[in-house]
Design an enzyme around this catalytic site. Structure first.
Site, PDB file in Angstrom:
ATOM      1  CE1 TYR A 103      -3.661   2.496   0.423  1.00 20.27           C
ATOM      2  CE2 TYR A 103      -2.149   3.554   1.960  1.00 20.27           C
ATOM      3  CZ  TYR A 103      -3.280   3.601   1.166  1.00 20.27           C
ATOM      4  OH  TYR A 103      -4.026   4.756   1.120  1.00 20.27           O
ATOM      5  CD1 TRP A 105      -1.315   7.462  -0.960  1.00 17.24           C
ATOM      6  CD2 TRP A 105      -1.358   9.343  -2.172  1.00 17.24           C
ATOM      7  NE1 TRP A 105      -2.571   8.005  -0.833  1.00 17.24           N
ATOM      8  CE2 TRP A 105      -2.619   9.168  -1.565  1.00 17.24           C
ATOM      9  CE3 TRP A 105      -1.147  10.463  -2.966  1.00 17.24           C
ATOM     10  CZ2 TRP A 105      -3.674  10.069  -1.738  1.00 17.24           C
ATOM     11  CZ3 TRP A 105      -2.190  11.360  -3.134  1.00 17.24           C
ATOM     12  CH2 TRP A 105      -3.441  11.151  -2.529  1.00 17.24           C
TER      13      TRP A 105
HETATM   14  N1  LIG Z   1      -1.516   8.632  12.315  1.00 17.94           N
HETATM   15  C1  LIG Z   1      -1.929   8.640  11.045  1.00 17.94           C
HETATM   16  N2  LIG Z   1      -1.420   7.765  10.171  1.00 17.94           N
HETATM   17  C2  LIG Z   1      -1.828   7.782   8.890  1.00 17.94           C
HETATM   18  C3  LIG Z   1      -2.798   8.706   8.453  1.00 17.94           C
HETATM   19  C4  LIG Z   1      -3.344   9.607   9.404  1.00 17.94           C
HETATM   20  O1  LIG Z   1      -4.227  10.439   9.101  1.00 17.94           O
HETATM   21  N3  LIG Z   1      -2.869   9.564  10.683  1.00 17.94           N
HETATM   22  N4  LIG Z   1      -3.202   8.710   7.141  1.00 17.94           N
HETATM   23  C5  LIG Z   1      -3.100   7.453   6.419  1.00 17.94           C
HETATM   24  C6  LIG Z   1      -3.333   7.661   4.994  1.00 17.94           C
HETATM   25  S1  LIG Z   1      -4.824   8.373   4.588  1.00 17.94           S
HETATM   26  C7  LIG Z   1      -2.457   7.272   4.033  1.00 17.94           C
HETATM   27  S2  LIG Z   1      -2.937   7.388   2.387  1.00 17.94           S
HETATM   28  C8  LIG Z   1      -1.151   6.685   4.366  1.00 17.94           C
HETATM   29  C9  LIG Z   1      -0.023   7.104   3.414  1.00 17.94           C
HETATM   30  O2  LIG Z   1       1.048   6.263   3.536  1.00 17.94           O
HETATM   31  P1  LIG Z   1       2.079   5.990   2.319  1.00 17.94           P
HETATM   32  O3  LIG Z   1       1.404   6.198   1.010  1.00 17.94           O
HETATM   33  O4  LIG Z   1       2.735   4.682   2.559  1.00 17.94           O
HETATM   34  O5  LIG Z   1       3.126   7.171   2.553  1.00 17.94           O
HETATM   35  P2  LIG Z   1       4.176   7.811   1.547  1.00 17.94           P
HETATM   36  O6  LIG Z   1       5.141   8.544   2.411  1.00 17.94           O
HETATM   37  O7  LIG Z   1       3.471   8.609   0.516  1.00 17.94           O
HETATM   38  O8  LIG Z   1       4.909   6.547   0.911  1.00 17.94           O
HETATM   39  C10 LIG Z   1       5.211   6.454  -0.432  1.00 17.94           C
HETATM   40  C11 LIG Z   1       6.572   5.771  -0.599  1.00 17.94           C
HETATM   41  O9  LIG Z   1       6.782   5.564  -1.992  1.00 17.94           O
HETATM   42  C12 LIG Z   1       8.126   5.923  -2.319  1.00 17.94           C
HETATM   43  N5  LIG Z   1       8.188   6.236  -3.752  1.00 17.94           N
HETATM   44  C13 LIG Z   1       8.019   7.432  -4.358  1.00 17.94           C
HETATM   45  N6  LIG Z   1       8.139   7.286  -5.697  1.00 17.94           N
HETATM   46  C14 LIG Z   1       8.393   5.991  -5.935  1.00 17.94           C
HETATM   47  C15 LIG Z   1       8.602   5.222  -7.128  1.00 17.94           C
HETATM   48  O10 LIG Z   1       8.587   5.725  -8.240  1.00 17.94           O
HETATM   49  N7  LIG Z   1       8.807   3.889  -6.977  1.00 17.94           N
HETATM   50  C16 LIG Z   1       8.841   3.294  -5.750  1.00 17.94           C
HETATM   51  N8  LIG Z   1       9.058   1.983  -5.690  1.00 17.94           N
HETATM   52  N9  LIG Z   1       8.650   3.994  -4.617  1.00 17.94           N
HETATM   53  C17 LIG Z   1       8.407   5.310  -4.710  1.00 17.94           C
HETATM   54  C18 LIG Z   1       8.423   7.079  -1.393  1.00 17.94           C
HETATM   55  O11 LIG Z   1       9.826   7.275  -1.241  1.00 17.94           O
HETATM   56  C19 LIG Z   1       7.733   6.616  -0.098  1.00 17.94           C
HETATM   57  O12 LIG Z   1       8.606   5.839   0.675  1.00 17.94           O
HETATM   58  O13 LIG Z   1      -0.797   7.033   5.714  1.00 17.94           O
HETATM   59  C20 LIG Z   1      -1.815   6.678   6.651  1.00 17.94           C
HETATM   60  N10 LIG Z   1      -1.307   6.876   7.997  1.00 17.94           N
HETATM   61  N1  LIG Z   2      -0.474  18.431   2.472  1.00 19.44           N
HETATM   62  C1  LIG Z   2      -0.954  17.181   2.384  1.00 19.44           C
HETATM   63  N2  LIG Z   2      -2.202  16.984   1.873  1.00 19.44           N
HETATM   64  C2  LIG Z   2      -2.694  15.706   1.828  1.00 19.44           C
HETATM   65  C3  LIG Z   2      -1.940  14.589   2.230  1.00 19.44           C
HETATM   66  C4  LIG Z   2      -0.631  14.838   2.753  1.00 19.44           C
HETATM   67  O1  LIG Z   2       0.087  13.912   3.153  1.00 19.44           O
HETATM   68  N3  LIG Z   2      -0.185  16.137   2.821  1.00 19.44           N
HETATM   69  N4  LIG Z   2      -2.486  13.320   2.145  1.00 19.44           N
HETATM   70  C5  LIG Z   2      -3.665  13.101   1.308  1.00 19.44           C
HETATM   71  C6  LIG Z   2      -4.394  11.888   1.707  1.00 19.44           C
HETATM   72  S1  LIG Z   2      -3.666  10.377   1.352  1.00 19.44           S
HETATM   73  C7  LIG Z   2      -5.600  11.898   2.307  1.00 19.44           C
HETATM   74  S2  LIG Z   2      -6.408  10.426   2.660  1.00 19.44           S
HETATM   75  C8  LIG Z   2      -6.266  13.147   2.640  1.00 19.44           C
HETATM   76  C9  LIG Z   2      -6.925  13.129   4.028  1.00 19.44           C
HETATM   77  O2  LIG Z   2      -7.675  14.265   4.202  1.00 19.44           O
HETATM   78  P1  LIG Z   2      -8.390  14.515   5.605  1.00 19.44           P
HETATM   79  O3  LIG Z   2      -8.806  13.234   6.185  1.00 19.44           O
HETATM   80  O4  LIG Z   2      -9.432  15.533   5.363  1.00 19.44           O
HETATM   81  O5  LIG Z   2      -7.184  15.177   6.420  1.00 19.44           O
HETATM   82  P2  LIG Z   2      -6.694  15.054   7.933  1.00 19.44           P
HETATM   83  O6  LIG Z   2      -5.592  16.029   8.063  1.00 19.44           O
HETATM   84  O7  LIG Z   2      -6.390  13.649   8.308  1.00 19.44           O
HETATM   85  O8  LIG Z   2      -7.938  15.465   8.840  1.00 19.44           O
HETATM   86  C10 LIG Z   2      -8.670  16.650   8.669  1.00 19.44           C
HETATM   87  C11 LIG Z   2      -9.021  17.246   9.996  1.00 19.44           C
HETATM   88  O9  LIG Z   2      -9.926  16.417  10.729  1.00 19.44           O
HETATM   89  C12 LIG Z   2      -9.916  16.893  12.060  1.00 19.44           C
HETATM   90  N5  LIG Z   2     -10.333  15.834  12.963  1.00 19.44           N
HETATM   91  C13 LIG Z   2      -9.616  14.780  13.417  1.00 19.44           C
HETATM   92  N6  LIG Z   2     -10.367  14.032  14.255  1.00 19.44           N
HETATM   93  C14 LIG Z   2     -11.583  14.622  14.333  1.00 19.44           C
HETATM   94  C15 LIG Z   2     -12.797  14.312  15.027  1.00 19.44           C
HETATM   95  O10 LIG Z   2     -12.921  13.320  15.745  1.00 19.44           O
HETATM   96  N7  LIG Z   2     -13.852  15.155  14.847  1.00 19.44           N
HETATM   97  C16 LIG Z   2     -13.769  16.266  14.055  1.00 19.44           C
HETATM   98  N8  LIG Z   2     -14.862  16.999  13.912  1.00 19.44           N
HETATM   99  N9  LIG Z   2     -12.636  16.574  13.395  1.00 19.44           N
HETATM  100  C17 LIG Z   2     -11.565  15.766  13.534  1.00 19.44           C
HETATM  101  C18 LIG Z   2      -8.493  17.299  12.351  1.00 19.44           C
HETATM  102  O11 LIG Z   2      -8.466  18.518  13.078  1.00 19.44           O
HETATM  103  C19 LIG Z   2      -7.856  17.383  10.968  1.00 19.44           C
HETATM  104  O12 LIG Z   2      -7.170  18.588  10.755  1.00 19.44           O
HETATM  105  O13 LIG Z   2      -5.331  14.222   2.618  1.00 19.44           O
HETATM  106  C20 LIG Z   2      -4.628  14.276   1.367  1.00 19.44           C
HETATM  107  N10 LIG Z   2      -3.947  15.544   1.328  1.00 19.44           N
HETATM  108 MO   LIG Z   3      -4.830   8.736   2.289  1.00 14.57          MO
END
Ligand SMILES: Nc1nc2c(c(=O)[nH]1)N[C@H]1C(S)=C(S)[C@@H](COP(=O)(O)OP(=O)(O)OC[C@H]3O[C@@H](n4cnc5c(=O)[nH]c(N)nc54)[C@H](O)[C@@H]3O)O[C@H]1N2
Ligand SMILES: Nc1nc2c(c(=O)[nH]1)N[C@H]1C(S)=C(S)[C@@H](COP(=O)(O)OP(=O)(O)OC[C@H]3O[C@@H](n4cnc5c(=O)[nH]c(N)nc54)[C@H](O)[C@@H]3O)O[C@H]1N2
Ligand SMILES: [Mo]
Length: 754
Positions: A103, A105
């Site tokens: 899994y 991005w």
């Molecule tokens: N506490 C907490 N944890 C969370 C979340 C949260 O809200 N709170 N959010 C969750 C969510 S929504 C998501 S989507 C995940 C994201 O988690 P990930 O998608 O696993 O995070 P990334 O850091 O984007 O990891 C992408 C990896 O791909 C590598 N990469 C980049 N380009 C290439 C390429 O061309 N080839 C290969 N092989 N590798 C490449 C990068 O160096 C990096 O190591 O995290 C989750 N974890």
């Molecule tokens: N800059 C940047 N943008 C991103 C990403 C990134 O890594 N960096 N990741 C992307 C990805 S993979 C995803 S999935 C999306 C996720 O997008 P979101 O899920 O919308 O983003 P988050 O920052 O996890 O959460 C949004 C807000 O929810 C609020 N929140 C947390 N818990 C609660 C709760 O219990 N109740 C209420 N009412 N609010 C709460 C927090 O204050 C937080 O700032 O973002 C995407 N956009």
């Molecule tokens: Mo995500």
């Protein structure tokens, strides 16, 4: 000479002598892009050569940990060893012992898409165990088919477009806010950032914005209502109670377009469980005045109202139930299917949600057929490693965890994204072999046996085609290849050669021939949509193609509502299900047939004195862990630690001031963080966003991430037995001043190599 371009999930850039410049058409380019090139040129974190962990190379030990030593090897040797090991695992345990959910991005290009490449390769050798759903919105992916009869993907596609909100919406109530921070990003890339403009335009047109969130920064120019995190379902049920009790629920909408409204009403009014979900009831759970809830319910009924739920809310214990409750509230208001009102999931959670662009399904790299049907719900990886063969529930099925002997990860970073990383760190030592393909020495690469360095998208040509973006981009290489890195395709072609599947994997094409092939597919798709794309050479020379007539405004549930319910949804009842017989029949301990309130397993409602709620959302300076070594993320750190946010009064009571280093801890683990202060915070919360590279040390017998990775603190549990989604947003912590020595952060330096 025409300009050259490249693209990432955070934007599109012109390549110049001085580096990357955001497209002029992009009014609000993401700050993430400014730290991209220097992160990718950082010799302290890029993997220069294939490397094998010393303990595995010499004795096949499984002692994977962040400080492991590696031996660099020539490509041929490293690929030989990898292929021999892959064949050994398949021969002795079968393909069902290969876990390659992988899994993550990765990068935005269409051809060099890490997961597609890896899956295509493993499919040529018999397949692998995959992972279902995403960390982003597993709760919605499992729930929405049951209650609205469509996948989350289709739901996202059909969401009411921003221009209708701007024109018609009078009250936008957003649970979890709607901010420019997550809207910096769009999966598969974007040529523009417009979310902030849409929101500003709605405000300028008289739409009143309500930010229901623990932080004011979650929504600009908005009224702030800050319930306890994790209590939104109670708040929403109380809003429903007010509507029922004051006869303001739209009975006509409920009877024509929903199923189970009677059961829902009986639950809300307390007829079934003896507890009326009144504002007074919710007040104690949410820590909000009952009057605030009554007043908000009244305004929602008076105005043309859109309810938005940030994706974050279902990354929490019982998170999908919150989404369901909000959908029920929107049904009570009866404004679904009308312009600019109703229900949305994730406006602002990425840039493209609600974008009024024509949706075009561009072709992707075919992945072939997976000979293994087995999978796990994506966030159950540690449980899988812990309990192979054990039964678990998922979406009405009873499944059992596979016995993963070999793990493949390419394009993702589980030691960033997974919860309770000390637990994962421990369980990660169980498999026989871990192979990681990544450009960088991430915490995951440091815990691999075989590390194969790949290029970043700045080092290769590719094509950016996002089904939600109005332009197609030819991505040109913007810098020389770092060290001996190879494209994922080249690495896997080398492995396929050794496995005897080279012809099946490559189909005889070079990378450029694949780009041409994918472009030819795009030309066919364009033709079906009534326009012509230039030939490949012209596209490559010009770099950017704007799709003609690309605007398209959608109104969700318009047909369903306009047909007076005659055009049915794909649910058993044909309607929106407020009571879901299918979910009820699963007889789950933590999710019934209704969106019911259940207290989260951890929360401020039952906290001990001194405990704070941890908010670990998406970082402003990075995409997850990507570009953490780059200048933008680095400049945000305090004494080299990830910044956290506290209310000044909370900090003062803890003896902390701005720029101190704090210890954040709970029973699962601990990390350091640099203190920043904001009055726009609930006093009982601390924000520590995701993505600081894990730098795990044992200090005084405890696991501490000295850098500030929030997933040292989060809880590794499924949201419910329905979705098994992650619950990153459900965690309690304690914060204190760190008076001891501060060990240096070393995760941005190369591991020991010989
Ligand atoms: N506490 C907490 N944890 C969370 C979340 C949260 O809200 N709170 N959010 C969750 C969510 S929504 C998501 S989507 C995940 C994201 O988690 P990930 O998608 O696993 O995070 P990334 O850091 O984007 O990891 C992408 C990896 O791909 C590598 N990469 C980049 N380009 C290439 C390429 O061309 N080839 C290969 N092989 N590798 C490449 C990068 O160096 C990096 O190591 O995290 C989750 N974890
Ligand atoms: N800059 C940047 N943008 C991103 C990403 C990134 O890594 N960096 N990741 C992307 C990805 S993979 C995803 S999935 C999306 C996720 O997008 P979101 O899920 O919308 O983003 P988050 O920052 O996890 O959460 C949004 C807000 O929810 C609020 N929140 C947390 N818990 C609660 C709760 O219990 N109740 C209420 N009412 N609010 C709460 C927090 O204050 C937080 O700032 O973002 C995407 N956009
Ligand atoms: Mo995500």
């Amino acid at each position: 000479m025409s300009p050259k371009f490249t693209a990432a999930h955070w934007g599109t850039y012109e390549i110049g002598a001085a580096g990357l410049t955001a497209l002029p058409r992009d009014g609000h380019p993401s700050r993430i892009g400014r730290g991209w090139m220097d992160a990718m040129q950082d010799k302290g974190t890029r993997i220069a050569r294939p490397a094998i962990r010393k303990g595995w190379l010499h004795g096949r030990d499984c002692q994977r940990h962040g400080a492991a030593e590696f031996v660099e090897l020539p490509w041929d040797e490293a690929l030989d060893i990898t292929a021999v090991e892959l064949r050994r695992v398949i021969n002795s345990h079968g393909n069902g012992a290969l876990f390659a959910g992988s899994y993550g991005w990765a990068a935005a290009g269409r051809f060099h898409h890490a997961q597609s490449q890896l899956r295509r390769f493993l499919n040529t050798v018999g397949g692998f165990v995959g992972a279902a759903n995403t960390y982003s919105h597993a709760g919605a992916e499992v729930l929405l088919p049951h209650v609205v009869g469509m996948s989350n993907r289709v739901f996202q596609d059909q969401m009411t477009s921003w221009p209708l909100i701007v024109e018609h919406c009078q009250l936008l109530v957003s649970f979890g806010g709607l901010s420019k921070r997550p809207a910096q990003v769009a999966s598969s890339g974007t040529t523009t950032h417009q979310t902030r403009d849409w929101l500003d335009r709605a405000g300028a047109n008289g739409c009143h914005l309500v930010n229901v969130s623990p932080q004011t920064s979650d929504m600009a120019n908005a009224e702030w209502i800050a319930p306890r995190p994790g209590s939104d379902t109670a708040l929403i049920l109380a809003l429903c109670h007010v509507l029922f009790a004051t006869n303001r629920a739209d009975d006509d909408f409920l009877s024509r377009f929903t199923h189970g409204a009677g059961a829902f009403r009986a639950y809300v009014m307390g007829e079934t469980d003896g507890t009326a979900k009144t504002p007074e009831w919710a007040s104690a759970l949410c820590d909000l005045p009952a009057a605030t809830i009554r007043d908000l319910a009244g305004r929602m009924a008076d105005k043309r109202t859109m309810i938005n739920v940030a994706w974050a809310l279902q990354r929490a214990d019982h998170g999908e139930v919150t989404l369901w409750a909000a959908l029920a509230l929107a049904c009570l208001l009866g404004q679904i299917g009308k312009p600019g009102t109703g229900f949305g999931f994730g406006y602002g959670s990425t840039e493209t949600v609600g974008r009024p662009a024509k949706l075009i399904d561009w072709p992707s790299l075919p992945q072939g057929h997976n000979g293994v049907a087995d999978f796990i719900p994506v966030a159950r990886i540690a449980d899988m490693l812990d309990k192979p063969g054990t039964a678990y529930a998922y979406d009405g099925q009873t499944r059992s965890y596979p016995d993963a002997r070999m793990i493949w990860w390419s394009g993702g970073n589980p030691f960033h994204h997974h919860q309770d990383l000390a637990r994962l760190d421990h369980l990660w030592r169980k498999p026989e072999t871990v192979v990681v393909i990544d450009p960088c020495w991430t915490a995951t690469a440091r815990r691999a046996d075989i590390v194969l360095p790949c290029t970043s998208s700045l080092e290769r040509d590719d094509i950016m085609v996002n089904r939600r973006d109005p332009a197609l981009v030819y991505m040109s290489a913007a810098m020389p290849v770092m060290g001996e890195a190879r494209d994922d395709y080249a690495i896997l072609s080398g492995l396929a050669d050794r496995m005897g599947t080279h012809a099946a994997f490559t189909q005889g094409r070079s990378a450029e021939e694949w780009l041409r092939q994918i472009w030819a597919g795009c030309q066919g798709t364009a033709q079906q949509h009534g326009f012509a794309l230039p030939d490949f050479d012209r596209f490559r020379a010009e770099g950017l193609f704007d799709i003609p007539d690309s605007d398209e405004t959608r109104l969700q549930f318009a047909e369903f509502v306009a047909s007076a319910g005659a055009k049915l949804l794909n649910t058993p009842s044909g309607k929106i299900e407020l009571f879901c017989d299918a979910i009820a029949a699963m007889r789950l301990p933590d999710c019934s047939g209704l969106p019911e309130w259940r207290a989260p397993t951890e929360g401020l409602g039952t906290a001990q004195p001194g405990q704070l709620h941890l908010i670990s959302g998406q970082p402003d300076t990075r995409l997850h862990s990507q570009n953490d070594p780059g200048s933008v993320a680095r400049d945000s750190k305090i004494a080299g630690r990830e910044p956290c946010v506290l209310h000044p009064e909370t900090a003062a009571a803890l003896g902390l001031k701005a720029r101190d280093v704090a210890l954040i801890e709970n029973a699962r683990g601990a990390c350091f963080a640099g203190v920043t202060l904001s009055r726009g915070m609930r006093r009982d919360c601390v924000v520590l966003n995701t993505g600081a590279w894990l730098d795990l040390r044992q200090i005084d017998g405890r696991d501490i991430c000295v850098h500030g990775n929030c997933n040292m603190l989060t809880l590794d549990k499924g949201a419910t037995a329905l979705s098994q989604g992650n619950i990153a947003h459900t965690a309690l912590v304690r914060v204190s001043r760190w008076a001891g020595d501060l060990p240096c952060v070393t995760v941005h330096q190369l591991p020991p190599l010989s």
